[in-house]
Design an enzyme around this catalytic site. Structure first.
Site, mmCIF file in Angstrom:
data_model
loop_
_atom_site.group_PDB
_atom_site.id
_atom_site.type_symbol
_atom_site.label_atom_id
_atom_site.label_comp_id
_atom_site.label_asym_id
_atom_site.label_seq_id
_atom_site.Cartn_x
_atom_site.Cartn_y
_atom_site.Cartn_z
ATOM 1 N N GLU A 197 -10.642 4.543 -4.505
ATOM 2 C CA GLU A 197 -10.230 2.934 -4.290
ATOM 3 C C GLU A 197 -8.883 3.997 -3.821
ATOM 4 O OE1 GLU A 197 -10.226 -0.437 -6.063
ATOM 5 O OE2 GLU A 197 -8.671 -0.591 -4.989
ATOM 6 N N CYS B 146 -4.221 -4.071 -6.145
ATOM 7 C CA CYS B 146 -5.270 -3.863 -5.053
ATOM 8 C C CYS B 146 -5.061 -3.962 -3.371
ATOM 9 C CB CYS B 146 -6.634 -2.546 -5.309
ATOM 10 S SG CYS B 146 -6.845 -2.612 -6.885
#
Lengths: 510, 510
Positions: free
Chosen positions: B260, B297
């Site tokens: 990620e 994020c």
């Protein structure tokens, strides 16, 4: 046949390619080149297909899944209608027997796969919807949003064909368009299958770029294809050498690529099993290793035995069968060249020839049924080289000093599609089984008992996959629905989306 | 604190590292380095951990799943027991507030995740067994056969921690040992979590190498780790720069890696929504973009608006809020340096500063709340550069001439974790929504309506993933069970295996 080259299928039409290079297939039964020429598509042509595929992907995303099912069924029906023509050309291009192989086994298997895929397209089991009503969060597997490139292998002109086989069907189930790159060994077969698919798309009202076809590319165009930003993913079945190059290109661009590249499919035959039924097992081994002249991804290429009387009897029994049987026709000169090189490499690395080991003269492309042997200790000193895949009717017998040495050999083996263990019916081998199974289990996708690995049943429980370098990822299978579809899906989550805007499958599953 | 460096956890014991290099964390609220030193493990040390992990994997494969569940629950209980200590050290290492953030939000979220994972370990839903009794073929998802390397991010010292967070829990559910590589921003927090995990393993009778800990490595040792033949897979959460280098190393070795890496999380605010509730949306935007000083994020880093009166009002309302609010403490100097560089890059590529844009003086590590703006036309001419992630309390507003230009901007955007669309409640924006949604849908993992993207619910329906380069593969999620477990599994097929030799889950599911 026509003297003008075959046309490529791009953006819904059969077009004259802009290629300046062409390929021809050859008939390996006669050694003669077949007259038809097929273009080697340039990078520009490949990119045109990608753009047309990307447009089709936008439409297919919202197509009624029933239409995808009808399309797959129409492909199956079209294949049956043109069965004679398909069997004739596939036979000419591959040398595989018309009957039973092409007509009675592979063609029905292919239409069965397409119809199984149609059922999965209808039942939506690949979508795996998950609802969290309390939090208004939903998720579902969805098309990738771009075309799937399918590059089929040389050894199954129908069942793994880029325009009709398992990867094709799995990509279509998830409503992805397909860019088929024909295997250069059977371009004519692939052309007919793409004709069938185009007519099926037309009949079902799907975008005409749902299926496109190119025959071959220079390497740079192949790399451009699998790494293009508009491509959804690639499915490749073929040699490790080609697969790893494509993988590097796709990986560098962050594009998913699913590869089935190579496997020597170790078979452990425990002593008790040999003492019980040596001849039966030798029969099974011979049948599995020479089926389709050994040109199967799951061919038993490595046999592990314990040294001693029973092992010697097995080797002798196998040798007799291999030496006595006529050699089958190979798929082409390239296969024979690579087989010749592989057997040489095995011999240079310490394997002894038991029988065969030479190409056969004459117009047809053949190679002797071949057995080699090596001790477990020698195997361990040249483990990498002795894992060379000899694609064809060839196998290496490894005679080990003990069960512990069998275990050590297995520990030195890299990822495989399959692994088999033969053991004695009454359980006398159970301790040896228990020592070997855990080591073999993590190295293979499919574990078998008392059964040779060829014969990949089209079953929902099948895994035709395995750890690298057999494939690129141990979690996926190329055969078995709906699991094979997962490769060609993106996970889509919907957070706080009003019901009217949710996809149908998430609305309906409430 | 002790003056001797912290020990690494390898093969079940806390050992003095053979490192010659050490790292120290700093307290970003004071700007002072923290006294404790943590070793930078060499390649040899990393490889020792891999071998111990590989041994543990052999044992864990056959462990009763209930034990894995108990282990996860013991980790959760251990975290609760040492909560005060954990909150103190995490606050010192990250500057994140003790309350509510660390103590009342992140710590309970982490223990909840571990307990959800324990339930999935017990119910076995991740195994997805498939039975074909007629053909005697069975398949099931199984452990990878090697340790999973977990490299956690800087921004969630508990919930994504390598030794306690979501990836750790998901790997453990599938009976894989974990090699935790601490994030160098919070090594002390990670050390305590690894102590808790080691005690939990001991208490539950699991191999002591079920969890190992190293703090940091030089790049070559990191590459050796993720590409080692005995490693099962890697999970990485962090910067795109580091992620892509690790991906290249793992890809070349054929080792699965789940990453990620980055996301700017586009939020489209349609004109009707602004006419209806401009201030409310500006509030939501401000809250989402400055939560945890923007270090999420899923931070909304790109806002797409239509130009005109309503867009201007939104920009003014947002500017007022951003400029008036005190700047939060960042996770460290490195974060501030990268944020400074990113804002510079955005400005050099045509973005205008609306407010903020400078590091703040003083001992604590802070940066002004920052808004930038650019026209849709300018965005399209520098689309790559203007997609630079500015990790921190910063966002870029793109003012587009039309809905068509919003669509064009979205078409130029690469893969993201999330994408949001705000529209008017009465449906007045539905045509615009219909034009934009299909484009955004295929570019993001999670699509939201009328909601900002921060706040990743731990729900079975969550997708914390998305197309490359947000992650490495569009089919996987890092949050949401059992789906997140799939990353750490191999598909195992059993063909003709007698029932007594099948794994328990396949026997029991009959």
């Amino acid at each position: 046949m026509s003297s003008s080259p075959s046309k490529v299928l791009i953006a819904g039409e059969w077009r004259a390619s802009k290629a300046s290079d062409f390929i021809q297939a050859e008939n390996p039964a006669t050694g003669e080149p077949l007259p038809q020429k097929y273009p080697v598509s340039t990078r520009d042509e490949v990119v045109e297909a990608v753009h047309a595929g990307a447009e089709a992907a936008e439409t297919l995303r919202d197509v009624d899944p029933k239409k995808m099912a009808q399309f797959l069924e129409a492909c199956a029906a079209g294949i049956e209608q043109r069965a004679t023509e398909l069997v004739d050309i596939a036979n000419a291009e591959t040398g595989l027997p018309k009957s039973p192989r092409l007509k009675d086994v592979e063609l029905p298997r292919t239409t069965d796969q397409l119809r199984q895929a149609a059922r999965v397209a209808r039942d939506g089991s690949w979508e795996r919807p998950v609802r969290d009503d309390a939090r208004k969060i939903y998720s579902i597997h969805a098309p990738l949003g771009g075309p799937v490139v399918v590059m089929g292998p040389n050894n199954f002109p129908f069942a793994y064909n880029s325009a009709a086989g398992g990867d094709f069907a799995a990509a279509i189930v998830a409503r992805n368009p397909v860019i088929a790159k024909a295997n250069p060994g059977h371009p004519g077969t692939t052309q007919i299958l793409a004709e069938i698919a185009l007519e099926a798309a037309r009949a079902c009202g799907l975008p005409l770029s749902t299926v496109q076809l190119i025959y071959h590319t220079p390497p740079d165009a192949g790399f451009a294809l699998v790494s293009h930003s508009l491509v959804g993913a690639t499915a490749f079945t073929g040699s490790r050498e080609a697969g790893l190059k494509l993988k590097a290109a796709a990986d560098a661009a962050g594009k998913p690529i699913f590869l089935e590249m190579s496997s020597i499919n170790p078979v452990v035959i425990l002593e008790g099993a040999l003492l019980e039924r040596c001849d039966t097992i030798a029969d099974e081994f011979f049948g599995s290793c020479t089926a389709a002249a050994g040109q199967m991804c799951t061919n038993p290429g490595l046999i592990l035995l314990q040294e001693g009387e029973s092992g010697r009897r097995f080797l002798e029994a196998s040798k007799k069968k291999f030496a006595a049987a006529p050699a089958g026709v190979l798929l082409g000169r390239g296969v024979r060249e690579r087989l010749t090189q592989s057997v040489q490499r095995l011999r240079q690395s310490g394997a002894q020839l038991v029988c065969g080991g030479e190409p056969l003269p004459g117009p047809s492309v053949r190679y002797e049924n071949t057995l080699l042997s090596v001790s477990g200790a020698s195997f361990l000193t040249h483990s990498q080289e002795l894992q060379t895949e000899a694609f064809g009717p060839a196998s290496l017998l490894v005679t080990c000093a003990s069960v512990g040495e069998i275990a050590a050999v297995i520990k030195s083996i890299s990822g495989q599609l399959t692994g088999s263990i033969y053991s004695r019916t009454d359980g006398a081998d159970d301790a040896a089984y228990g020592a070997i199974e855990p080591l073999l289990r993590t190295r293979v996708g499919r574990l078998l008992n008392d059964k040779m690995p060829t014969g990949v049943a089209v079953s929902p429980a099948m895994n035709h996959g395995g750890p690298y370098p057999a494939t690129g990822h141990p979690g996926y299978t190329a055969v078995g629905l709906p699991a094979a579809v997962q490769r060609f899906t993106a996970l889509h989550c919907y957070d706080n989306i009003p019901p009217r805007r949710l996809p149908t499958a998430l609305k309906a599953s409430k």
